[in-house]
Scaffold this motif. Structure first.
Motif, PDB file in Angstrom:
ATOM      1  N   ILE A  65       0.831  -1.201   0.000  1.00 22.44           N
ATOM      2  CA  ILE A  65       0.000   0.000   0.000  1.00 22.44           C
ATOM      3  C   ILE A  65       0.870   1.257   0.000  1.00 22.44           C
ATOM      4  O   ILE A  65       1.800   1.375   0.798  1.00 22.44           O
ATOM      5  CB  ILE A  65      -0.928   0.035   1.232  1.00 22.44           C
ATOM      6  CG1 ILE A  65      -1.830  -1.209   1.256  1.00 22.44           C
ATOM      7  CG2 ILE A  65      -1.753   1.316   1.242  1.00 22.44           C
ATOM      8  CD1 ILE A  65      -2.866  -1.251   0.178  1.00 22.44           C
ATOM      9  N   GLU A  66       0.530   2.175  -0.893  1.00 21.16           N
ATOM     10  CA  GLU A  66       1.130   3.509  -0.888  1.00 21.16           C
ATOM     11  C   GLU A  66       0.013   4.532  -0.740  1.00 21.16           C
ATOM     12  O   GLU A  66      -1.098   4.325  -1.253  1.00 21.16           O
ATOM     13  CB  GLU A  66       1.875   3.785  -2.192  1.00 21.16           C
ATOM     14  CG  GLU A  66       2.995   2.807  -2.493  1.00 21.16           C
ATOM     15  CD  GLU A  66       3.544   2.991  -3.905  1.00 21.16           C
ATOM     16  OE1 GLU A  66       4.383   3.897  -4.096  1.00 21.16           O
ATOM     17  OE2 GLU A  66       3.102   2.241  -4.803  1.00 21.16           O
ATOM     18  N   VAL A  67       0.288   5.623  -0.045  1.00 23.34           N
ATOM     19  CA  VAL A  67      -0.646   6.748   0.033  1.00 23.34           C
ATOM     20  C   VAL A  67       0.091   7.954  -0.543  1.00 23.34           C
ATOM     21  O   VAL A  67       1.039   8.464   0.049  1.00 23.34           O
ATOM     22  CB  VAL A  67      -1.110   7.014   1.474  1.00 23.34           C
ATOM     23  CG1 VAL A  67      -2.128   8.158   1.501  1.00 23.34           C
ATOM     24  CG2 VAL A  67      -1.735   5.756   2.073  1.00 23.34           C
ATOM     25  N   LEU A  68      -0.340   8.386  -1.724  1.00 24.73           N
ATOM     26  CA  LEU A  68       0.387   9.377  -2.510  1.00 24.73           C
ATOM     27  C   LEU A  68      -0.344  10.716  -2.551  1.00 24.73           C
ATOM     28  O   LEU A  68      -1.577  10.780  -2.448  1.00 24.73           O
ATOM     29  CB  LEU A  68       0.598   8.854  -3.935  1.00 24.73           C
ATOM     30  CG  LEU A  68       1.304   7.496  -4.063  1.00 24.73           C
ATOM     31  CD1 LEU A  68       1.481   7.129  -5.533  1.00 24.73           C
ATOM     32  CD2 LEU A  68       2.648   7.499  -3.352  1.00 24.73           C
ATOM     33  N   ASN A  69       0.443  11.749  -2.743  1.00 26.15           N
ATOM     34  CA  ASN A  69      -0.060  13.117  -2.831  1.00 26.15           C
ATOM     35  C   ASN A  69      -1.165  13.232  -3.871  1.00 26.15           C
ATOM     36  O   ASN A  69      -1.166  12.530  -4.882  1.00 26.15           O
ATOM     37  CB  ASN A  69       1.109  14.048  -3.186  1.00 26.15           C
ATOM     38  CG  ASN A  69       0.753  15.508  -3.069  1.00 26.15           C
ATOM     39  OD1 ASN A  69       0.083  16.047  -3.935  1.00 26.15           O
ATOM     40  ND2 ASN A  69       1.212  16.130  -2.010  1.00 26.15           N
ATOM     41  N   LEU A  70      -2.125  14.131  -3.636  1.00 27.62           N
ATOM     42  CA  LEU A  70      -3.223  14.316  -4.576  1.00 27.62           C
ATOM     43  C   LEU A  70      -2.759  14.865  -5.914  1.00 27.62           C
ATOM     44  O   LEU A  70      -3.386  14.636  -6.952  1.00 27.62           O
ATOM     45  CB  LEU A  70      -4.277  15.256  -3.981  1.00 27.62           C
ATOM     46  CG  LEU A  70      -5.013  14.778  -2.730  1.00 27.62           C
ATOM     47  CD1 LEU A  70      -5.959  15.864  -2.241  1.00 27.62           C
ATOM     48  CD2 LEU A  70      -5.770  13.489  -2.993  1.00 27.62           C
ATOM     49  N   ASN A  71      -1.648  15.602  -5.927  1.00 26.44           N
ATOM     50  CA  ASN A  71      -1.205  16.296  -7.130  1.00 26.44           C
ATOM     51  C   ASN A  71       0.030  15.697  -7.787  1.00 26.44           C
ATOM     52  O   ASN A  71       0.412  16.107  -8.880  1.00 26.44           O
ATOM     53  CB  ASN A  71      -0.938  17.772  -6.804  1.00 26.44           C
ATOM     54  CG  ASN A  71      -2.201  18.474  -6.336  1.00 26.44           C
ATOM     55  OD1 ASN A  71      -3.230  18.401  -6.992  1.00 26.44           O
ATOM     56  ND2 ASN A  71      -2.137  19.119  -5.192  1.00 26.44           N
ATOM     57  N   ASN A  72       0.673  14.761  -7.121  1.00 22.60           N
ATOM     58  CA  ASN A  72       1.822  14.076  -7.710  1.00 22.60           C
ATOM     59  C   ASN A  72       1.990  12.730  -7.029  1.00 22.60           C
ATOM     60  O   ASN A  72       1.185  12.365  -6.167  1.00 22.60           O
ATOM     61  CB  ASN A  72       3.098  14.936  -7.588  1.00 22.60           C
ATOM     62  CG  ASN A  72       3.402  15.301  -6.149  1.00 22.60           C
ATOM     63  OD1 ASN A  72       3.580  14.428  -5.291  1.00 22.60           O
ATOM     64  ND2 ASN A  72       3.447  16.602  -5.867  1.00 22.60           N
ATOM     65  N   ASN A  73       3.001  11.996  -7.410  1.00 18.83           N
ATOM     66  CA  ASN A  73       3.132  10.634  -6.901  1.00 18.83           C
ATOM     67  C   ASN A  73       4.198  10.499  -5.822  1.00 18.83           C
ATOM     68  O   ASN A  73       4.899   9.494  -5.745  1.00 18.83           O
ATOM     69  CB  ASN A  73       3.408   9.678  -8.066  1.00 18.83           C
ATOM     70  CG  ASN A  73       2.208   9.572  -8.986  1.00 18.83           C
ATOM     71  OD1 ASN A  73       1.074   9.596  -8.516  1.00 18.83           O
ATOM     72  ND2 ASN A  73       2.446   9.501 -10.277  1.00 18.83           N
ATOM     73  N   THR A  74       4.314  11.505  -4.974  1.00 17.60           N
ATOM     74  CA  THR A  74       5.189  11.417  -3.812  1.00 17.60           C
ATOM     75  C   THR A  74       4.363  10.992  -2.600  1.00 17.60           C
ATOM     76  O   THR A  74       3.191  11.357  -2.476  1.00 17.60           O
ATOM     77  CB  THR A  74       5.864  12.769  -3.522  1.00 17.60           C
ATOM     78  OG1 THR A  74       4.853  13.757  -3.299  1.00 17.60           O
ATOM     79  CG2 THR A  74       6.747  13.191  -4.689  1.00 17.60           C
ATOM     80  N   PRO A  75       4.953  10.226  -1.687  1.00 20.51           N
ATOM     81  CA  PRO A  75       4.205   9.787  -0.499  1.00 20.51           C
ATOM     82  C   PRO A  75       3.811  10.962   0.385  1.00 20.51           C
ATOM     83  O   PRO A  75       4.540  11.948   0.497  1.00 20.51           O
ATOM     84  CB  PRO A  75       5.207   8.879   0.227  1.00 20.51           C
ATOM     85  CG  PRO A  75       6.220   8.494  -0.810  1.00 20.51           C
ATOM     86  CD  PRO A  75       6.309   9.651  -1.746  1.00 20.51           C
ATOM     87  N   VAL A  76       2.651  10.867   1.002  1.00 16.82           N
ATOM     88  CA  VAL A  76       2.212  11.909   1.930  1.00 16.82           C
ATOM     89  C   VAL A  76       2.810  11.654   3.309  1.00 16.82           C
ATOM     90  O   VAL A  76       3.251  10.542   3.623  1.00 16.82           O
ATOM     91  CB  VAL A  76       0.675  11.965   2.039  1.00 16.82           C
ATOM     92  CG1 VAL A  76       0.042  12.276   0.701  1.00 16.82           C
ATOM     93  CG2 VAL A  76       0.116  10.659   2.612  1.00 16.82           C
ATOM     94  N   LYS A  77       2.820  12.674   4.126  1.00 21.13           N
ATOM     95  CA  LYS A  77       3.261  12.542   5.510  1.00 21.13           C
ATOM     96  C   LYS A  77       2.083  12.086   6.362  1.00 21.13           C
ATOM     97  O   LYS A  77       0.925  12.305   6.013  1.00 21.13           O
ATOM     98  CB  LYS A  77       3.793  13.889   6.010  1.00 21.13           C
ATOM     99  CG  LYS A  77       5.015  14.395   5.263  1.00 21.13           C
ATOM    100  CD  LYS A  77       5.416  15.773   5.762  1.00 21.13           C
ATOM    101  CE  LYS A  77       6.614  16.301   4.985  1.00 21.13           C
ATOM    102  NZ  LYS A  77       7.000  17.674   5.418  1.00 21.13           N
ATOM    103  N   PRO A  78       2.362  11.448   7.508  1.00 14.78           N
ATOM    104  CA  PRO A  78       1.261  11.072   8.405  1.00 14.78           C
ATOM    105  C   PRO A  78       0.400  12.276   8.748  1.00 14.78           C
ATOM    106  O   PRO A  78       0.903  13.365   9.006  1.00 14.78           O
ATOM    107  CB  PRO A  78       1.995  10.540   9.647  1.00 14.78           C
ATOM    108  CG  PRO A  78       3.299  10.034   9.115  1.00 14.78           C
ATOM    109  CD  PRO A  78       3.674  10.977   8.004  1.00 14.78           C
ATOM    110  N   GLY A  79      -0.917  12.082   8.731  1.00 14.91           N
ATOM    111  CA  GLY A  79      -1.844  13.168   9.016  1.00 14.91           C
ATOM    112  C   GLY A  79      -2.316  13.910   7.787  1.00 14.91           C
ATOM    113  O   GLY A  79      -3.245  14.712   7.865  1.00 14.91           O
TER     114      GLY A  79
END
Length: 451
Positions: free
Chosen positions: A279-293
């Motif tokens: 599982i990855e959780v990626l930024n809405l605008n690009n494919n970088t991982p989001v930070k917790p929260g």
């Protein structure tokens, strides 16, 4: 016959052994990984499962063949449903094409009807996932399970008897149907029982209980599990108060299976199924991982579907992550589909459940509702009322403007029915502005999004 759930449990696993489906072997692995998420052994198993599916995909499918020399999963593109549908044959693994695969499909709640094939190993893995999370929801094979679904096959079957499942059709939840259902659950002689079904069905039942001021303290349950739709804090609380039992949300999809699940030991956050998915959780605008929260897109790699490998598949859903004390990652919330994010008049992203909190104070006066963002500053509220009049129009419009902007144009439309989708779901929040305007544009780079 089959009165003891222990007998049912033994028959279930004996059937597994006879048919060589190996559900029990999958279950042992899932139990170990999810009960020991940060152990070296768990990480070794997960890494091995990931490498196996990546190598299989690049060696046996036309679509992934070009990534054969990959260094890591980041060398693969993020893909969406349309890509799979437009290149359907290229996603199929040629050694599995002539085998007895299973077709799974979604109802097209995002506007894109979708189907793919799963092999038998994947199907067995899904069954094991279900068993793992049912056990963590106070359920054992053989306990009584009331399943509330749409247009179910009500024919008696030995399988339903053995598994002790009662099928409840929720296509028409009239007061009489709800009364009969509650009476059936109350009179059921099984000492261990749970309810499983659509959130919208439970919401209809709650409205009935509110209107009738119904006492259901004679119903004893181990837990309630909701699926298919978002379980709001308000609905969760009411279910727990009425039925005096934990109400737990399951996040799953037809094309994959159980991705995350609230459990008895994690009732307010979602245990992520790292055993069966990367599982990855990626930024809405690009494919970088989001930070917790932070809110991000849920992107999964299915570790066990060898018939049609899904690598870095954008589910269309979004979540907020948190780091637990043991170092594992959970979902603090699953916010719903990205296409149904809504925006204030300044273009800032808001959770689609902001409106849920606004409308909740009018809960008893409304049968159904739907919130639609029609344009940048145009919002429509559809209401199906319990009564003839709704005397709180100005108050409701004012509350929406507080969250969405003083310059918001808010219109209320009264309807007799908000029809469900084929799946039985009712979309409570719709963003037509998002559909017509490319508000979210994933950046294209080495981690290219294919839309």
């Amino acid at each position: 016959m089959f009165k003891s759930f222990n007998i049912r449990k033994k028959i279930y696993y004996l059937s597994d052994t006879i048919k060589r489906k190996n559900v029990s072997n999958h279950l042992k692995e899932i139990n170990f990984i999810l009960n020991n998420p940060e152990s070296n052994k768990s990480k070794i198993i997960q890494k091995s499962n990931l490498n196996n599916i990546l190598n299989h995909a690049t060696n046996t499918t036309p679509f992934y063949k070009k990534f054969r020399n990959f260094d890591s999963i980041l060398d693969f593109p993020v893909i969406k449903k349309l890509v799979i549908q437009d290149n359907f044959n290229e996603f199929q693994s040629y050694p599995h094409k002539d085998k007895n695969n299973f077709k799974v499909s979604t109802s097209g709640s995002t506007g894109v009807p979708f189907f793919l094939f799963q092999d038998e190993v994947k199907r067995n893995r899904n069954k094991a996932d279900v068993l793992h999370f049912l056990k963590r929801s106070n359920y054992e094979v053989g306990h009584r399970l009331f399943y509330l679904g749409v247009r179910l096959n009500q024919k008696f079957s030995l399988k339903s008897l053995i598994q002790n499942v009662s099928l409840i059709d929720i296509s028409k939840l009239t007061d009489k149907a709800i009364e009969d259902f509650l009476e059936k659950v109350a009179k059921d002689k099984n000492s261990n029982k749970i309810l499983l079904g659509h959130v919208s069905a439970f919401e209809t039942i709650l409205k009935y209980l509110d209107r009738k001021n119904k006492d259901i303290t004679n119903i004893k349950l181990n837990s309630i599990i909701t699926n298919s739709e978002h379980l709001s804090v308000e609905t969760k609380t009411k279910l727990e108060n009425y039925f005096n039992t934990p109400a737990l949300s399951r996040y799953s999809s037809e094309e994959a299976g159980i991705i995350a699940h609230q459990t008895i030991d994690s009732p307010d956050t979602f245990v992520v199924n790292h055993a069966s998915y990367y599982i990855e959780v990626l930024n809405l605008n690009n494919n970088t991982p989001v930070k917790p929260g932070e809110i991000g897109r849920i992107v999964l790699t299915d570790l066990f579907n060898y018939a049609m490998p899904l690598i870095r598949y954008d589910t269309g859903d979004i979540a907020k992550t948190k780091v637990c004390d043991n170092g594992s990652i959970q979902f603090e919330s699953v916010e719903g589909r990205k296409m149904d994010l809504v925006y204030d008049t300044q273009g800032n992203v808001l959770s689609s459940y902001v409106f849920n909190k606004i409308i909740y104070k009018h809960y008893k006066k409304i049968k159904q509702y739907q919130f639609i963002q029609q344009d940048k500053k145009e919002y429509e509220i559809k209401l199906n009322l319990q009564e003839d009049k709704f005397p709180f129009e100005k108050e409701l419009i004012s509350e929406v403007k507080e969250d969405f902007g003083k310059d918001a144009n808010v219109n209320i439309t009264y309807v007799n029915e908000i029809p469900p989708l084929a799946s039985g779901k009712r979309r409570k929040v719709i963003n037509n502005y998002n559909k017509n305007n490319s508000l979210i544009n994933p950046a294209l780079s080495k981690h290219e999004s294919i839309t």
